[in-house]
Structure formats: structure tokens, C-alpha cells
Design a protein around this motif. Structure first.
Motif, mmCIF file in Angstrom:
data_model
loop_
_atom_site.group_PDB
_atom_site.id
_atom_site.type_symbol
_atom_site.label_atom_id
_atom_site.label_comp_id
_atom_site.label_asym_id
_atom_site.label_seq_id
_atom_site.Cartn_x
_atom_site.Cartn_y
_atom_site.Cartn_z
ATOM 1 N N LYS A 1 25.448 34.886 42.300
ATOM 2 C CA LYS A 1 26.604 35.714 42.645
ATOM 3 C C LYS A 1 27.882 34.903 42.770
ATOM 4 O O LYS A 1 28.975 35.455 42.693
ATOM 5 C CB LYS A 1 26.335 36.494 43.921
ATOM 6 N N ASP A 2 27.790 33.593 42.943
ATOM 7 C CA ASP A 2 28.992 32.779 43.063
ATOM 8 C C ASP A 2 29.675 32.518 41.723
ATOM 9 O O ASP A 2 30.741 31.932 41.676
ATOM 10 C CB ASP A 2 28.667 31.445 43.743
ATOM 11 N N ASP A 3 29.053 32.925 40.618
ATOM 12 C CA ASP A 3 29.694 32.748 39.315
ATOM 13 C C ASP A 3 31.035 33.475 39.258
ATOM 14 O O ASP A 3 31.954 33.032 38.592
ATOM 15 C CB ASP A 3 28.799 33.260 38.193
ATOM 16 N N ASN A 4 31.129 34.601 39.908
ATOM 17 C CA ASN A 4 32.364 35.382 39.920
ATOM 18 C C ASN A 4 32.963 35.395 41.320
ATOM 19 O O ASN A 4 33.351 36.430 41.837
ATOM 20 C CB ASN A 4 32.095 36.812 39.445
ATOM 21 N N ALA A 5 33.047 34.222 41.933
ATOM 22 C CA ALA A 5 33.475 34.140 43.331
ATOM 23 C C ALA A 5 34.873 34.711 43.551
ATOM 24 O O ALA A 5 35.132 35.372 44.553
ATOM 25 C CB ALA A 5 33.418 32.689 43.805
ATOM 26 N N HIS A 6 35.793 34.498 42.622
ATOM 27 C CA HIS A 6 37.158 35.014 42.797
ATOM 28 C C HIS A 6 37.179 36.538 42.729
ATOM 29 O O HIS A 6 37.917 37.187 43.461
ATOM 30 C CB HIS A 6 38.107 34.405 41.766
ATOM 31 N N ILE A 7 36.362 37.100 41.858
ATOM 32 C CA ILE A 7 36.272 38.552 41.756
ATOM 33 C C ILE A 7 35.629 39.114 43.008
ATOM 34 O O ILE A 7 36.071 40.118 43.563
ATOM 35 C CB ILE A 7 35.477 38.970 40.508
ATOM 36 N N GLU A 8 34.561 38.477 43.477
ATOM 37 C CA GLU A 8 33.899 38.943 44.689
ATOM 38 C C GLU A 8 34.855 38.894 45.882
ATOM 39 O O GLU A 8 34.822 39.765 46.742
ATOM 40 C CB GLU A 8 32.634 38.125 44.971
ATOM 41 N N GLN A 9 35.717 37.898 45.929
ATOM 42 C CA GLN A 9 36.718 37.817 46.997
ATOM 43 C C GLN A 9 37.655 39.012 46.925
ATOM 44 O O GLN A 9 37.990 39.625 47.935
ATOM 45 C CB GLN A 9 37.514 36.520 46.866
ATOM 46 N N LYS A 10 38.074 39.392 45.722
ATOM 47 C CA LYS A 10 38.955 40.548 45.561
ATOM 48 C C LYS A 10 38.222 41.843 45.897
ATOM 49 O O LYS A 10 38.848 42.804 46.330
ATOM 50 C CB LYS A 10 39.518 40.616 44.138
ATOM 51 N N ASN A 11 36.898 41.883 45.680
ATOM 52 C CA ASN A 11 36.145 43.068 46.106
ATOM 53 C C ASN A 11 36.296 43.283 47.606
ATOM 54 O O ASN A 11 36.322 44.412 48.074
ATOM 55 C CB ASN A 11 34.664 42.938 45.750
ATOM 56 N N TRP A 12 36.397 42.204 48.371
ATOM 57 C CA TRP A 12 36.593 42.349 49.811
ATOM 58 C C TRP A 12 38.041 42.721 50.111
ATOM 59 O O TRP A 12 38.311 43.728 50.753
ATOM 60 C CB TRP A 12 36.206 41.063 50.550
ATOM 61 N N THR A 13 39.000 41.946 49.634
ATOM 62 C CA THR A 13 40.398 42.173 50.013
ATOM 63 C C THR A 13 40.992 43.421 49.390
ATOM 64 O O THR A 13 41.865 44.044 49.983
ATOM 65 C CB THR A 13 41.277 40.968 49.622
ATOM 66 N N HIS A 14 40.538 43.790 48.195
ATOM 67 C CA HIS A 14 41.144 44.919 47.489
ATOM 68 C C HIS A 14 40.325 46.206 47.563
ATOM 69 O O HIS A 14 40.852 47.273 47.314
ATOM 70 C CB HIS A 14 41.364 44.563 46.021
ATOM 71 N N VAL A 15 39.040 46.098 47.880
ATOM 72 C CA VAL A 15 38.199 47.290 47.874
ATOM 73 C C VAL A 15 37.611 47.553 49.253
ATOM 74 O O VAL A 15 37.966 48.519 49.919
ATOM 75 C CB VAL A 15 37.077 47.183 46.815
ATOM 76 N N ARG A 16 36.690 46.716 49.689
ATOM 77 C CA ARG A 16 35.939 46.991 50.916
ATOM 78 C C ARG A 16 36.821 47.039 52.157
ATOM 79 O O ARG A 16 36.615 47.877 53.034
ATOM 80 C CB ARG A 16 34.836 45.949 51.121
ATOM 81 N N LYS A 17 37.778 46.174 52.250
ATOM 82 C CA LYS A 17 38.657 46.155 53.428
ATOM 83 C C LYS A 17 39.452 47.456 53.529
ATOM 84 O O LYS A 17 39.750 47.923 54.619
ATOM 85 C CB LYS A 17 39.602 44.951 53.316
ATOM 86 N N ARG A 18 39.786 48.039 52.413
ATOM 87 C CA ARG A 18 40.565 49.283 52.395
ATOM 88 C C ARG A 18 39.695 50.529 52.388
ATOM 89 O O ARG A 18 40.004 51.506 53.029
ATOM 90 C CB ARG A 18 41.455 49.320 51.152
#
Length: 185
Positions: A49-66
Motif C-alpha cells: 500500500k505504500d507504493d501510492n503513499a502520496h495518493i493515500e495521504q490525499k485520501n485522508w486530507t481530501h476525502v476521509r477528513k471531509r
């Protein structure tokens, strides 16, 4: 259709797609589209799952957090939120980019550039389409970020009322006046 809309909105050419291994991404339709449009299509390694670490980070800041972790069945309402949220985050909210990492003993020192909005980063990119960048700059000038943020908050509140809350798992509230656990921020 979604990729065609995305490509039209981007101020630069889409040269590649790097997806995770879910069947919503890895399918014959997407592969055929990428081949026809000469877009490089790659995927992350299975179980890494760390292959797309930057995308996964955006899943938190741009999706899940909101949006929280509840299930939404209203695609139209979600698209309305993302249409305005995309503008808010790309035109008005600055972010920093890592420039270098330097190890000093056991400590890792990170150096970041000055905060800039994604639009400001694209403006200095020589590969960006000048006409589309100018249209985005004009759009940013015409928008009020506070009204846009308020509109996003109202859309998120409306979307949350449409959520498919599983029976027996109603949103929990803590002390009086606190927001529900899964309610959008």
C-alpha cells in the motif's frame, strides 16, 4: 467519460495513470482507453500500500477528513461537493513540497519550499497550457474563498443527511454540541 472530463480540465497533458490493484481500476475498459489515448498505465505492487503513499495521504486530507467513513449512495451529491472542493483546494489552499531530506545522526531533517497553491505551481510550469491556466486564474479572481468554503460545508452537511447509515450504527455524539463522529468537518 470521467477520464475525458478530467483530461479536459487539466492544464497539462495526462501522460500516465498509476492505480492501485482494485478491480475498480484494473479492468479491460481502462486498459483499452489508455492504449487508445496513448496514456501509460501502471499499477502498484500487490499488497504494497505504500507504493501510492502520496495518493493515500490525499485520501485522508481530501476525502476521509471531509466525508467521513459512512457510505454515500448519491453520486450526484458527491460530485457537487467535489466540484467545489476541487476549486477550493486547488485555487486557494497552499501546500508545501518536500525539497530534500538530510540525515544527521538519528535525526532526519526535512527542507520544504515556500507554501503555494497548486494553481501557483502550475502557473510556473512550462508544460502547462497557458490558455487553461489563464482561465483558472480568472476563475480564482472571480471566486470568494470564504463563500466557496461555506458552500462546501453546506453541501457536506446535505450529503451527510443522504448517507446510508447502517441500522444500529447511528452517528455518535459526545458532549452536547459536539459533531457526530462520522460527520464531515
Amino acid at each position: 467519460e470521467g477520464l475525458d472530463r478530467l483530461r479536459q480540465q487539466l492544464p497539462f497533458a495526462l501522460r500516465g495513470i498509476d492505480s492501485d490493484n482494485g478491480s475498480e481500476f484494473i479492468n479491460a475498459h481502462l486498459l483499452k482507453y489508455c492504449r487508445a489515448q496513448q496514456i501509460q498505465f501502471t499499477r502498484g505492487r500487490p499488497y504494497k500500500k505504500d507504493d501510492n503513499a502520496h495518493i493515500e495521504q490525499k485520501n485522508w486530507t481530501h476525502v476521509r477528513k471531509r466525508m467521513g467513513y459512512v457510505r454515500y449512495d448519491s453520486i450526484a451529491a458527491m460530485n457537487a461537493v467535489y466540484a467545489d472542493l476541487r476549486l477550493l483546494q486547488n485555487l486557494f489552499l497552499p501546500s508545501v513540497k518536500l525539497q530534500q531530506k538530510e540525515r544527521r545522526g538519528a535525526r532526519l531533517r526535512r527542507t520544504y519550499d515556500a507554501p503555494q497553491t497548486p494553481l501557483d505551481r502550475v502557473r510556473v510550469c512550462p508544460q502547462a497550457d497557458a490558455v487553461q491556466v489563464a482561465a483558472l486564474v480568472q476563475q480564482r479572481t472571480a471566486l470568494d474563498p470564504f463563500l466557496l468554503a461555506a458552500r462546501v460545508d453546506a453541501q457536506l452537511a446535505h450529503l451527510y443527511t443522504l448517507a446510508n447509515h447502517q441500522r444500529g450504527q447511528a452517528p455518535s455524539t459526545g458532549a452536547a454540541g459536539t459533531r457526530a463522529k462520522n460527520a464531515p468537518v
